[in-house]
Design a protein around this motif. Structure first.
Motif, PDB file in Angstrom:
ATOM      1  N   PHE A 298       0.819  -1.192   0.000  1.00  0.00           N
ATOM      2  CA  PHE A 298       0.000   0.000   0.000  1.00  0.00           C
ATOM      3  C   PHE A 298       0.862   1.254   0.000  1.00  0.00           C
ATOM      4  O   PHE A 298       0.932   1.998  -0.978  1.00  0.00           O
ATOM      5  CB  PHE A 298      -0.881  -0.060   1.247  1.00  0.00           C
ATOM      6  N   LEU A 299       1.569   1.462   1.077  1.00  0.00           N
ATOM      7  CA  LEU A 299       2.470   2.606   1.184  1.00  0.00           C
ATOM      8  C   LEU A 299       3.802   2.084   1.699  1.00  0.00           C
ATOM      9  O   LEU A 299       3.843   1.127   2.455  1.00  0.00           O
ATOM     10  CB  LEU A 299       1.936   3.648   2.172  1.00  0.00           C
ATOM     11  N   ALA A 300       4.854   2.726   1.266  1.00  0.00           N
ATOM     12  CA  ALA A 300       6.169   2.367   1.792  1.00  0.00           C
ATOM     13  C   ALA A 300       6.761   3.603   2.440  1.00  0.00           C
ATOM     14  O   ALA A 300       6.661   4.708   1.914  1.00  0.00           O
ATOM     15  CB  ALA A 300       7.069   1.861   0.687  1.00  0.00           C
ATOM     16  N   LEU A 301       7.348   3.376   3.560  1.00  0.00           N
ATOM     17  CA  LEU A 301       7.946   4.476   4.307  1.00  0.00           C
ATOM     18  C   LEU A 301       9.451   4.296   4.250  1.00  0.00           C
ATOM     19  O   LEU A 301       9.966   3.251   4.605  1.00  0.00           O
ATOM     20  CB  LEU A 301       7.456   4.419   5.753  1.00  0.00           C
TER      21      LEU A 301
ATOM     22  N   HIS B 181       9.900   0.601   5.187  1.00  0.00           N
ATOM     23  CA  HIS B 181       8.831  -0.105   5.856  1.00  0.00           C
ATOM     24  C   HIS B 181       7.626  -0.114   4.927  1.00  0.00           C
ATOM     25  O   HIS B 181       7.072   0.931   4.602  1.00  0.00           O
ATOM     26  CB  HIS B 181       8.493   0.585   7.172  1.00  0.00           C
TER      27      HIS B 181
ATOM     28  N   THR C 240       3.840  -1.284   3.884  1.00  0.00           N
ATOM     29  CA  THR C 240       2.603  -1.668   4.555  1.00  0.00           C
ATOM     30  C   THR C 240       1.573  -2.110   3.526  1.00  0.00           C
ATOM     31  O   THR C 240       1.595  -1.685   2.373  1.00  0.00           O
ATOM     32  CB  THR C 240       2.009  -0.498   5.346  1.00  0.00           C
TER      33      THR C 240
ATOM     34  N   THR D 230      -2.236  -3.801   7.364  1.00  0.00           N
ATOM     35  CA  THR D 230      -1.171  -3.701   8.368  1.00  0.00           C
ATOM     36  C   THR D 230      -1.609  -2.843   9.546  1.00  0.00           C
ATOM     37  O   THR D 230      -1.374  -3.188  10.704  1.00  0.00           O
ATOM     38  CB  THR D 230       0.089  -3.092   7.736  1.00  0.00           C
ATOM     39  N   GLY D 231      -2.237  -1.722   9.208  1.00  0.00           N
ATOM     40  CA  GLY D 231      -2.665  -0.809  10.258  1.00  0.00           C
ATOM     41  C   GLY D 231      -3.654  -1.467  11.200  1.00  0.00           C
ATOM     42  O   GLY D 231      -3.543  -1.333  12.426  1.00  0.00           O
ATOM     43  N   ILE D 232      -4.588  -2.210  10.612  1.00  0.00           N
ATOM     44  CA  ILE D 232      -5.593  -2.897  11.434  1.00  0.00           C
ATOM     45  C   ILE D 232      -4.929  -3.923  12.331  1.00  0.00           C
ATOM     46  O   ILE D 232      -5.233  -4.058  13.510  1.00  0.00           O
ATOM     47  CB  ILE D 232      -6.637  -3.568  10.519  1.00  0.00           C
TER      48      ILE D 232
ATOM     49  N   PHE E  16      -1.839  -3.908  13.460  1.00  0.00           N
ATOM     50  CA  PHE E  16      -1.104  -3.271  14.544  1.00  0.00           C
ATOM     51  C   PHE E  16      -2.060  -2.716  15.596  1.00  0.00           C
ATOM     52  O   PHE E  16      -1.754  -2.710  16.785  1.00  0.00           O
ATOM     53  CB  PHE E  16      -0.188  -2.167  14.014  1.00  0.00           C
TER      54      PHE E  16
END
Lengths: 770, 196
Positions: B60-63, B70, B72, B76-78, B80
């Motif tokens: 989805f997004l990469a940091l 990182h 995601t 992933t958010g759910i 975590f």
């Protein structure tokens, strides 16, 4: 008018809220609560059951949750062990502070304003329904529809938190943890949504209908049912368009912000991209970030690397065509260690803005960091040398053993003959570089052993390893001390001794034309003025003049007139070249002299010959140098005198003298054998007889007188004898004179023998003495 | 027909396509005259299904920060969130972002496929009711806005690389919005034959 408005309930129908199916509300079909839509199965009720109570309950719960949702932290950011909690409002404030006001507005509206307005609006609607208000039912319905549609958007903050929690998970570096407010907030959203759903907008209208129910019901059937007006969809905008609208708004704002803040995009060409990483490597100036490398690509020639970087807007004025870029990495040299920080932080691109110039976007990066950056006070000089010596980039420059500068760069001149090095001398030391300053190579150790002991000379320990150059000035120079301007060219001497010895400026080159042999004169032979070295021979050539059939030997010398101190002023205040002219007019001549009897080495002597024939300096003569008049050497002079003597001897009339002598002898012989002589003898006999007589008379008559005279003579003779005695001074002088004469004759004999043995010693002096 | 908002009974005359019949009394929308053609919404819903699979599968997004990347996914958010103990919150987000959209989409397909061929399937109208009632809980578009907001929020902190899922999500939202807007529910309801 009002009578024509019949509601479904009034007409005994139930309208399915989902599929709009009208079902007759026959009491026999069972309790209203159990009725379901036959088509879609939705519960059928003419009004939502307990709508007001339920809505109130949900609304109050939401209102209760709203307080902690705003007061408690929404997220807790833990970065490097430091925790920071953010509430919804502090997040909004953060966005305002960082200038992202559109985001701040979106979050504020979605998270704070909308739930609050929803609570208030629903409360107002409930109160108005309970009070059976007839106030603007149409607008109240719209208000309700708006709350229902807009409520979901409050979920925004919950989603943001979810994304952040998922995204920011950088190991132990930073984590975002969800705070308790998030749950409360989500509850507020869900509860208000539920409240809005449980509210029945039909209640708004019911207030106005109550009275006419019974009378209309009696009409039975369906009277004149109103026809719904059909409108073009002009005004209706789906709330879904808020998404692209907000997205476009944010996007446009980001673009505008980006363009407004965008600085120059530059391309730098490097040989290697070692340590450079797109998106990570920074561009720094004075250790301040002014940009980031955006791309690292291979150049079109596949030999270079193109590094693209985006700089901040404030860097606009910094970048010009004179700007130099280089990659700052850790470097270790003999004199220093640079950029240790980059070992940990990674390489970055450093820059030196340089002098202001035209704007440029493409640059060629330096492989090595420049020693001297713009704005450093000091001055550049150029040192040229035939060999590289220790002209290493970064090699130190010393002045009286103080480190005052560095070698900035060096390059081989295009003609391949000399190395040209650029040297930077820091302020305030650059003031000590005069035009007559000498630079020398101070690298290594200068070790010398002579009669006075062992001499060890070095500028500093670093120069032993890394090399370096030093400079100093001969203060005794007659030239006025003049500061050397920027980029003044100096010669590099191989060592200190040579540097402080002498130097020749091209102005002081002369050509001497000698006619005789220059055997024994070599390039480098000294030029002396009465024994003081004032220069040296640079070149010896030879030329044959076809028109006069004469050989001339041009000897080019370099002189250093500063070595001679001039006292007083010349009549017409002349100096430099004119000084030489004046000296020549006063009899200055060049002469070849034997410097060493043993080796026959010659040197050029400059001397004053007051009796020399008048001559003058010929400017711009052969080989482009001024020509100094010459005089022959002393031996040459002797030779020429000898030859003129022999010439004169040659011209003596010896034969005629012999003939004359012979004539004389013949005359004499003729005289002795002639009759005249016989006659003369006979007459002589007669004359002697007469003499005899005469003597007789003399004896008798003059003897006594003679005796007296003799006695007188004896006394005078005794006086003479005493004068001539062996111990008398006259005698001894005579003997000495005689002895000197004898010695002179012996010496002459030796010279004659030597000349016989080695005739050329007349010209070149005596050879080695065996 | 009765107005949903004020219960007024009124006749709805036939109207040109694109026009809206509004309630005489409260001015609310009664009927939207739309193409009875169900193929377009169906096609869009199919596209939506493909996109739904895509944005769940792709990163989805990469940091990116200091060399650390990182990546995601949507869930992933759910994940975590539930790890941090906020199970109810995680469930809510999962519901609104994953389950409801998925259910909504497949329900729509279940209705539209037979409806296009003028057929009915058992429970089809019941399912379609769910489609209508689930509508407000379908919050992916809000999620998209949240993505934008967090992008701006994190841009200062680190570099964000949007993954292919972001574009898929955007396309999904557009496609489902178009499918819903182009769907005339009455065209579906009209298929119902009163058993009586």
């Amino acid at each position: 008018m009002m009578s024509s408005f019949m509601t479904a309930r009034q007409l005994g129908y139930l309208s399915c809220s989902v599929c709009h199916l009208l079902c007759s509300n026959c009491p026999e079909s069972g309790a209203e609560e159990r009725r379901r839509c036959p088509r879609c199965g939705a519960r059928l009720h003419s009004r939502k059951p307990d709508s007001i109570t339920r809505t109130w309950a949900l609304l109050l719960a939401a209102a209760l949750f709203y307080v902690p949702a705003n007061a408690l932290p929404m997220t807790t950011v833990t970065a490097l062990g430091k925790a920071q909690s953010d509430t919804i409002l502090s997040g909004v404030i953060y966005f305002i502070q960082t200038g992202s006001w559109p985001i701040a507005v979106v979050i504020f509206v979605a998270s704070v304003l909308v739930p609050l307005l929803k609570l208030l609006i629903l409360a107002c609607l409930l109160i108005s329904v309970q009070r059976r208000s007839r106030f603007r039912p149409r607008d109240r319905t719209r208000l309700y529809l708006l709350t229902e549609a807009v409520g979901r958007w409050s979920m925004l903050d919950v989603f943001v938190v979810t994304i952040l929690v998922g995204m920011v998970k950088l190991g132990t570096l930073a984590t975002i943890e969800v705070g308790p407010a998030a749950l409360f907030f989500a509850a507020v959203v869900v509860l208000t949504m539920g409240a809005a759903m449980s509210f029945d907008p039909r209640l708004i209208w019911d207030a106005g209908e109550e009275s006419m129910t019974e009378s209309d019901r009696s009409n039975g059937g369906i009277p004149d049912m109103p026809v719904a007006p059909v409108r073009k969809r002009s005004f209706h905008i789906s709330l879904l368009w808020v998404v692209p609208l907000v997205a476009a708004l944010i996007g446009a704002w980001l673009v505008v912000k980006g363009i407004r803040e965008r600085g120059p995009r530059i391309t730098i060409t490097f040989k290697s991209a070692e340590g450079l990483e797109a998106g990570k490597t920074k561009v720094k100036y004075k250790d301040v970030d002014i940009g980031t490398v955006t791309a690292v690509e291979l150049g079109p020639d596949l030999q270079h690397v193109l590094v693209k970087a985006e700089l901040v807007k404030s860097a606009q004025g910094l970048i010009s065509e004179n700007t130099r870029f280089w990659v700052a990495r850790a470097r270790v040299s003999a004199t220093a260690i640079y950029g240790l920080g980059t070992v940990f932080s990674g390489a970055y691109i450093d820059l030196d803005p340089g002098k202001p110039g035209k704007p440029a976007r493409h640059f060629t990066g330096l492989e090595e960091p420049p020693i001297v950056t713009t704005g450093l006070p000091g001055r550049h000089f150029i040192v040229e040398s035939a060999r590289k010596e220790s002209l290493e980039v970064g090699a130190p420059v010393y002045f009286r053993q103080i480190r005052v500068g560095e070698v900035v760069s060096y390059r081989l001149r295009d003609d391949g003959r000399t190395i040209e090095a650029k040297v930077f001398v820091h302020a305030p030391y650059h003031r000590f570089v005069w035009k007559n300053t000498r630079f020398w190579d101070s690298g290594g150790i200068d070790l010398k052993v002579d009669a006075s002991g062992v001499h060890l000379y070095t500028e500093s320990l670093a120069t032993v390893l890394a090399g370096g150059i030093a400079f100093d000035t001969i203060q005794e120079s007659p030239e006025p001390l003049e500061e050397a301007p920027e980029d003044y060219v100096f010669r590099l001497f191989p060592n200190r001794e040579k540097a402080l010895e002498k130097t020749y400026s091209p102005d002081n080159y002369f050509v001497l034309l000698f006619e005789g042999s220059v055997r024994g004169l070599s390039v480098g032979a000294p030029v002396e003025f009465r024994g003081i070295p004032v220069g040296k021979v640079i070149d010896i050539r030879s030329e044959f003049n076809l028109s006069t059939n004469k050989v001339k030997i041009p000897v080019i010398i370099a002189t250093e007139p500063e070595r001679i101190s001039f006292v007083g002023t010349a009549p017409n205040r002349e100096s430099g070249k004119n000084l030489f002219e004046y000296l020549v007019s006063q009899g200055l001549r060049a002469q070849l002299r034997s410097g060493n009897v043993l080796t026959g080495q010659l040197y050029v002597a400059l001397d004053l010959f007051p009796n020399a024939q008048p001559a003058h300096v010929t400017h711009g003569g052969r080989y482009g140098y001024a020509e100094l008049p010459t005089v022959p050497s002393p031996l040459e002079e002797i030779g020429s005198k000898l030859s003129s003597l022999l010439d004169k001897m040659d011209r003596l009339p010896l034969e005629q003298i012999g003939a004359d002598l012979r004539d004389t002898l013949q005359g004499a012989k003729r005289i002795t054998t002639s009759q005249d002589l016989l006659n003369t003898v006979k007459s002589l006999e007669a004359a002697s007889k007469e003499m005899h007589l005469l003597l007789k008379t003399l004896r008798t008559q003059t003897t006594p007188e003679m005796d007296a005279a003799l006695g007188q003579a004896r006394t005078s003779l005794a006086a003479v004898e005493s004068l001539l005695r062996s111990d008398s001074p006259l005698h001894s002088r005579l003997i000495a004179a005689a002895e000197e004469f004898a010695a002179a004759s012996r010496t002459l004999k030796v010279l004659a023998e030597a000349l016989e043995r080695d005739p050329q010693s007349v010209l070149f002096g005596k050879g080695q003495e065996e | 027909m009765a107005c949903n908002h004020c219960d007024l009974m009124q006749r709805v005359p036939p109207g040109p396509q694109g026009a809206v019949a509004v309630c005489r009394r409260c001015g609310c929308e009664l009927v939207r005259y739309q193409s009875k053609d169900l193929q377009r919404p169906l096609a869009l819903a199919c596209a939506g299904a493909v996109l739904f699979a895509l944005f769940n599968a792709f990163p989805f997004l990469a940091l990116k920060k200091a060399g650390l990347v990182h990546q995601t996914h949507l869930i992933t958010g759910i994940y975590f969130l539930s790890q941090q103990g906020a199970h109810s919150l995680a469930a809510l987000v999962a519901l609104t972002v994953l389950l409801v959209p998925a259910a909504h989409l497949f329900a729509l397909l279940y209705v539209l496929i037979p409806a296009t061929f003028n057929r009915t399937l058992p429970g089809m109208f019941r399912v379609f009711r769910w489609v209508r009632t689930l509508q407000p809980w379908h919050m992916l578009e809000i999620f998209m806005l949240a993505v934008l907001v967090s992008l701006v929020k994190l841009a200062k902190l680190a570099e964000i690389v949007p993954g292919p899922a972001v574009y898929c999500l955007a396309a999904f939202i557009v496609v489902t919005a178009a499918a819903n807007a182009g769907l005339d529910p009455h065209a579906v309801w009209a298929l119902w034959k009163d058993p009586r």
